[in-house]
Scaffold this motif. Structure first.
Motif, mmCIF file in Angstrom:
data_model
loop_
_atom_site.group_PDB
_atom_site.id
_atom_site.type_symbol
_atom_site.label_atom_id
_atom_site.label_comp_id
_atom_site.label_asym_id
_atom_site.label_seq_id
_atom_site.Cartn_x
_atom_site.Cartn_y
_atom_site.Cartn_z
ATOM 1 N N ILE A 439 0.722 -1.075 -0.069
ATOM 2 C CA ILE A 439 0.093 0.156 -0.074
ATOM 3 C C ILE A 439 0.683 1.184 -0.172
ATOM 4 O O ILE A 439 2.028 1.090 0.324
ATOM 5 C CB ILE A 439 -0.959 -0.025 1.207
ATOM 6 C CG1 ILE A 439 -0.083 0.103 2.501
ATOM 7 C CG2 ILE A 439 -1.879 -1.361 1.100
ATOM 8 C CD1 ILE A 439 -1.016 0.460 3.851
ATOM 9 N N ILE A 440 0.363 2.419 -0.357
ATOM 10 C CA ILE A 440 0.935 3.739 -0.406
ATOM 11 C C ILE A 440 0.128 4.423 0.623
ATOM 12 O O ILE A 440 -0.938 4.714 0.595
ATOM 13 C CB ILE A 440 0.791 4.385 -1.840
ATOM 14 C CG1 ILE A 440 1.342 3.391 -3.047
ATOM 15 C CG2 ILE A 440 1.588 5.620 -1.683
ATOM 16 C CD1 ILE A 440 2.700 3.018 -2.791
ATOM 17 N N PHE A 441 1.044 4.857 1.394
ATOM 18 C CA PHE A 441 0.554 5.947 2.789
ATOM 19 C C PHE A 441 0.740 7.038 2.355
ATOM 20 O O PHE A 441 2.232 7.556 2.339
ATOM 21 C CB PHE A 441 0.978 5.260 4.163
ATOM 22 C CG PHE A 441 0.613 5.913 5.233
ATOM 23 C CD1 PHE A 441 -0.644 5.860 5.380
ATOM 24 C CD2 PHE A 441 1.405 6.635 5.935
ATOM 25 C CE1 PHE A 441 -1.078 6.500 6.670
ATOM 26 C CE2 PHE A 441 1.050 7.334 7.210
ATOM 27 C CZ PHE A 441 -0.045 7.220 7.333
ATOM 28 N N ASN A 442 -0.039 8.063 2.417
ATOM 29 C CA ASN A 442 0.158 9.533 2.063
ATOM 30 C C ASN A 442 0.234 10.252 3.402
ATOM 31 O O ASN A 442 -0.891 10.453 4.159
ATOM 32 C CB ASN A 442 -0.949 10.029 1.220
ATOM 33 C CG ASN A 442 -0.460 11.633 0.589
ATOM 34 O OD1 ASN A 442 -0.019 12.346 1.331
ATOM 35 N ND2 ASN A 442 -0.679 11.856 -0.618
ATOM 36 N N THR A 443 1.311 10.843 3.723
ATOM 37 C CA THR A 443 1.423 11.402 5.083
ATOM 38 C C THR A 443 0.996 12.876 4.955
ATOM 39 O O THR A 443 0.875 13.579 6.026
ATOM 40 C CB THR A 443 3.006 11.632 5.534
ATOM 41 O OG1 THR A 443 3.835 12.098 4.721
ATOM 42 C CG2 THR A 443 3.482 10.012 5.851
ATOM 43 N N GLU A 444 0.634 13.394 3.975
ATOM 44 C CA GLU A 444 0.334 14.826 3.929
ATOM 45 C C GLU A 444 -1.144 14.969 4.479
ATOM 46 O O GLU A 444 -2.092 14.313 4.052
ATOM 47 C CB GLU A 444 0.281 15.337 2.401
ATOM 48 C CG GLU A 444 0.367 16.809 2.058
ATOM 49 C CD GLU A 444 0.690 17.125 0.660
ATOM 50 O OE1 GLU A 444 1.152 18.314 0.306
ATOM 51 O OE2 GLU A 444 0.556 16.215 -0.252
ATOM 52 N N ASN A 445 -1.289 16.155 5.178
ATOM 53 C CA ASN A 445 -2.623 16.303 5.738
ATOM 54 C C ASN A 445 -3.005 14.946 6.610
ATOM 55 O O ASN A 445 -4.414 14.791 6.646
ATOM 56 C CB ASN A 445 -3.738 16.620 4.855
ATOM 57 C CG ASN A 445 -3.163 17.988 4.006
ATOM 58 O OD1 ASN A 445 -2.769 18.666 4.608
ATOM 59 N ND2 ASN A 445 -3.369 17.882 2.854
ATOM 60 N N ASN A 446 -2.110 14.278 7.070
ATOM 61 C CA ASN A 446 -2.327 13.106 7.843
ATOM 62 C C ASN A 446 -1.708 13.072 9.170
ATOM 63 O O ASN A 446 -0.507 13.033 9.011
ATOM 64 C CB ASN A 446 -2.107 11.818 7.212
ATOM 65 C CG ASN A 446 -2.939 10.600 7.441
ATOM 66 O OD1 ASN A 446 -3.003 10.298 8.895
ATOM 67 N ND2 ASN A 446 -3.176 9.561 6.593
ATOM 68 N N ASN A 447 -2.329 12.993 10.404
ATOM 69 C CA ASN A 447 -1.439 12.796 11.636
ATOM 70 C C ASN A 447 -1.169 11.395 12.015
ATOM 71 O O ASN A 447 -0.624 11.497 13.079
ATOM 72 C CB ASN A 447 -2.451 13.902 12.593
ATOM 73 C CG ASN A 447 -2.643 15.157 12.480
ATOM 74 O OD1 ASN A 447 -1.757 15.910 11.802
ATOM 75 N ND2 ASN A 447 -3.936 15.511 12.746
ATOM 76 N N LEU A 448 -1.353 10.617 11.271
ATOM 77 C CA LEU A 448 -1.064 9.210 11.732
ATOM 78 C C LEU A 448 0.335 8.725 11.729
ATOM 79 O O LEU A 448 0.870 9.479 10.776
ATOM 80 C CB LEU A 448 -2.040 8.284 10.998
ATOM 81 C CG LEU A 448 -3.581 8.285 11.389
ATOM 82 C CD1 LEU A 448 -4.344 7.421 10.357
ATOM 83 C CD2 LEU A 448 -3.859 8.158 12.764
ATOM 84 N N LYS A 449 0.766 7.977 12.660
ATOM 85 C CA LYS A 449 2.296 7.407 12.226
ATOM 86 C C LYS A 449 2.119 5.969 12.132
ATOM 87 O O LYS A 449 1.210 5.423 12.548
ATOM 88 C CB LYS A 449 2.920 7.723 13.582
ATOM 89 C CG LYS A 449 2.956 9.138 14.030
ATOM 90 C CD LYS A 449 4.107 9.880 13.507
ATOM 91 C CE LYS A 449 4.623 11.330 14.050
ATOM 92 N NZ LYS A 449 5.953 11.668 13.640
ATOM 93 N N ILE A 450 3.087 5.317 11.573
ATOM 94 C CA ILE A 450 3.379 4.010 11.331
ATOM 95 C C ILE A 450 4.859 3.584 11.632
ATOM 96 O O ILE A 450 5.747 4.266 11.416
ATOM 97 C CB ILE A 450 3.141 3.751 9.670
ATOM 98 C CG1 ILE A 450 3.978 4.463 8.764
ATOM 99 C CG2 ILE A 450 1.552 3.992 9.394
ATOM 100 C CD1 ILE A 450 3.824 3.954 7.443
ATOM 101 N N GLN A 451 4.880 2.314 12.065
ATOM 102 C CA GLN A 451 6.053 1.571 12.435
ATOM 103 C C GLN A 451 6.173 0.101 11.939
ATOM 104 O O GLN A 451 4.924 -0.545 11.973
ATOM 105 C CB GLN A 451 6.361 1.728 14.091
ATOM 106 C CG GLN A 451 6.619 3.218 14.443
ATOM 107 C CD GLN A 451 7.095 3.163 15.854
ATOM 108 O OE1 GLN A 451 6.288 2.580 16.777
ATOM 109 N NE2 GLN A 451 8.172 3.471 16.321
ATOM 110 N N ILE A 452 7.181 -0.385 11.775
ATOM 111 C CA ILE A 452 7.258 -1.736 11.525
ATOM 112 C C ILE A 452 6.717 -2.339 12.799
ATOM 113 O O ILE A 452 6.831 -2.289 13.832
ATOM 114 C CB ILE A 452 8.674 -2.299 11.351
ATOM 115 C CG1 ILE A 452 9.301 -1.614 10.101
ATOM 116 C CG2 ILE A 452 8.811 -3.844 11.302
ATOM 117 C CD1 ILE A 452 8.692 -2.105 8.829
#
Length: 583
Positions: A439-452
């Protein structure tokens, strides 16, 4: 699509060196920087190294020795900057991004300085220059990997230069006594760097990368690197061209030119030994040791070059809603579930045998010590008279989440009853298979964080698929490629408790087994009160609670545990996991 490479080193400035070009001069100046903030200190060190590199006041030999001094002296001064990245999630904060840039540029500039000092002489002094150049690149590579980017331009070309010229001068195997680690030759340092690349560090969290690097370095002598390969076992090898700026590649993808200088890498023997000794190499105890052992085994499997894609991926371009995090996934499932946990017991006095017992509280077997410690904190006389012990107890119950230990690994995993954030976001699916997504995760205008290792829910009409983030790669400033391993095609809300003590419970995801895929029922949760091999009671909506065993650990990450259930007789003992098999 072009891969997002690390930002190149900024141009040299007119920074005036505030110290004499000697070991003592640099040490005194570095000590004076202790009053500066970590970021300012890192920036000053970068400027100083750049100025040393362009200085013409030192001979090549003396400049190399000064740069070695810098390399050996700066780690304590950079520790705070390095630590700030160990627990980072994507997208990075501006401060984390700045820290990452400073730390990488420092070691990239050190490598450039060593490269400018190499001479075609077969002596130990020259071998040191090659060696510390490679060590600088290894450190830079680790910190580039920590933020899931690819190395800057000419990174691989420079590493090939250090190794290729050292080999031509026949000094690649000279032992350097000034370096007391396992990779104490140019050859082993180069193999260490190549091994890190083959471990595919983008499938680990930053802290795990450092542990894996330490482990892999011990087995560098078992790695093969020759100008030929065994034609009977080509699958055990990758190839690299010393006259290119490309990382090692599959033998089928090597492109030969008139200037090619091919060498062939095999980490198979090292991977076998690492896997066999994973339990000894894993640091910590309890859950932490189990987690580190699994990560080391995962790295060794990648290093062996024997991992193959099992399921065909189908290229797609569609939008899907996803839920980031185990806590958020459980919260969403709870909104439509009739399942409710037991209510806290009344504080009224309880009676036993005619005697009144105020506020009787049952303590599960094995938790007596924690209960006693918690009770001691409630009494002012104890906290006043025993301040040192009080401090230690408080560290157990209010541990800093950045300290990686059994007490803190899942310290932020409790479900917030009043939380309004669902962690729901729109995802772009690039491809899929029966066992995963890209999947492609767009961080623009998105406050969510991701980690392995994070749990992710993929929403469909009536179900939520449950997956595990297994790989991350930064594509552009705001676009992150995320590899998802599916754990189940659907999920159900549940909570589990200690048998006969339903008040000790935790929320979980119940994943139904699929007979066609030979998959048994399993649970995903994050609470170290419940561990593999123990009996639990499973509570599901519209079903009578039942007792079963947490039978087999399937996945373990700092975010959650995924454990297979056994519905056989509760007297059966769980089977022990065997070592991984690369065959």
């Amino acid at each position: 699509m072009d891969i997002y490479k690390f930002k190149p080193i900024p141009a040299h400035t007119n920074f005036q060196l505030p110290f004499e070009l000697t070991r003592k001069g640099f040490g005194t100046w570095l000590h004076a920087l202790e009053e500066s903030s970590p970021s300012q200190r890192a920036h000053q060190i970068l400027l100083a190294i750049q100025s040393i590199n362009i200085s013409n006041k030192l001979s090549v030999e003396k400049k190399s020795l000064l740069l070695i001094c810098v390399y050996q002296t700066i780690p304590p001064s950079l520790q705070a900057v390095r630590d700030s990245l160990l627990n980072s999630a994507l997208p990075l904060t501006p401060e984390e991004q700045r820290n990452a840039e400073h730390i990488v540029w420092i070691y990239a500039e050190l490598a450039n300085g060593f490269a400018s000092c190499i001479r075609k002489k077969s002596n130990t002094t020259n071998a040191q220059t090659f060696f510390y150049g490679l060590q600088s690149l290894i450190t830079a590579y680790l910190h580039i990997s920590e933020i899931y980017k690819m190395p800057y331009a000419n990174f691989w070309k420079q590493s090939y230069l250090f190794y290729g010229l050292a080999r031509k001068l026949e000094i690649q195997d000279l032992t350097l006594k000034t370096h007391d680690r396992h990779s104490n030759t140019v050859s082993r340092a180069f193999k260490h760097l190549l091994a890190l690349y083959h471990c595919d560090l983008h499938q680990f969290r930053p802290r795990a990368m450092l542990n894996i690097s330490t482990c892999v370095e011990k087995y560098a002598s078992l790695i093969l690197l020759e100008n030929k390969f065994d034609p009977k076992k080509p699958s055990l090898y990758s190839g690299l061209d010393l006259n290119s700026d490309m990382p090692p590649n599959n033998l089928k993808h090597l492109k030969k030119t008139e200037k090619s200088a091919f060498y062939f890498f095999s980490g198979f023997d090292a991977a076998i030994n690492i896997n066999q000794n994973a339990n000894n190499e894993a640091q910590g105890s309890g859950i932490i040791k189990s987690l580190n052992r699994e990560l080391i085994q995962q790295a060794s499997k990648s290093l062996s070059l024997q991992q193959k894609r099992q399921f065909t991926r189908i290229v797609e371009q569609k939008e899907q809603y996803g839920i980031m995090g185990l806590t958020n996934t459980i919260q969403i499932l709870r909104t439509n579930s009739s399942l409710t946990p037991p209510q806290p017991a009344s504080s009224n006095d309880q009676t036993y045998g005619g005697w009144s017992v105020p506020d009787l509280e049952l303590v599960s077997e094995g938790f007596e010590t924690l209960f006693t410690m918690q009770e001691q904190l409630k009494h002012s006389d104890f906290t006043t008279n025993s301040p040192n012990i009080t401090k230690q107890i408080e560290q157990v119950f209010h541990a800093n989440s950045k300290n990686f230990s059994d007490n803190t690994i899942w310290s932020n995993s409790s479900i917030d009853e009043n939380s309004e954030s669902t962690g729901e976001t729109k995802l772009s699916i690039a491809d899929s298979s029966i066992k995963g997504y890209k999947i492609i995760f767009n961080t623009e205008n998105n406050n969510l964080k991701i980690q392995i290792g994070d749990i992710i829910g993929i929403k469909h009409k009536d179900t939520i698929e449950i997956g595990l983030i297994r790989r991350i790669l930064q594509l552009t400033k705001h676009r992150i490629q995320v590899g998802i391993k599916l754990l189940s095609l659907e999920s159900e809300l549940a909570y589990i408790s200690i048998p006969n003590h339903d008040s000790i419970y935790t929320w979980a995801l119940f994943l139904s087994g699929i007979k066609q895929l030979d998959a048994a029922d399993s649970l995903v949760f994050s609470d170290n009160n419940f561990q593999c091999g123990e009996l639990i009671k499973v509570h599901r909506a519209n079903q009578v609670p039942y007792t079963c065993r947490l039978q087999k650990q399937l996945h373990l990450s700092p975010a959650a545990a995924h454990i297979q259930l056994s519905h056989t007789s509760v007297t059966d003992k769980p089977k022990k996991d065997g070592n991984l098999d690369f065959s």
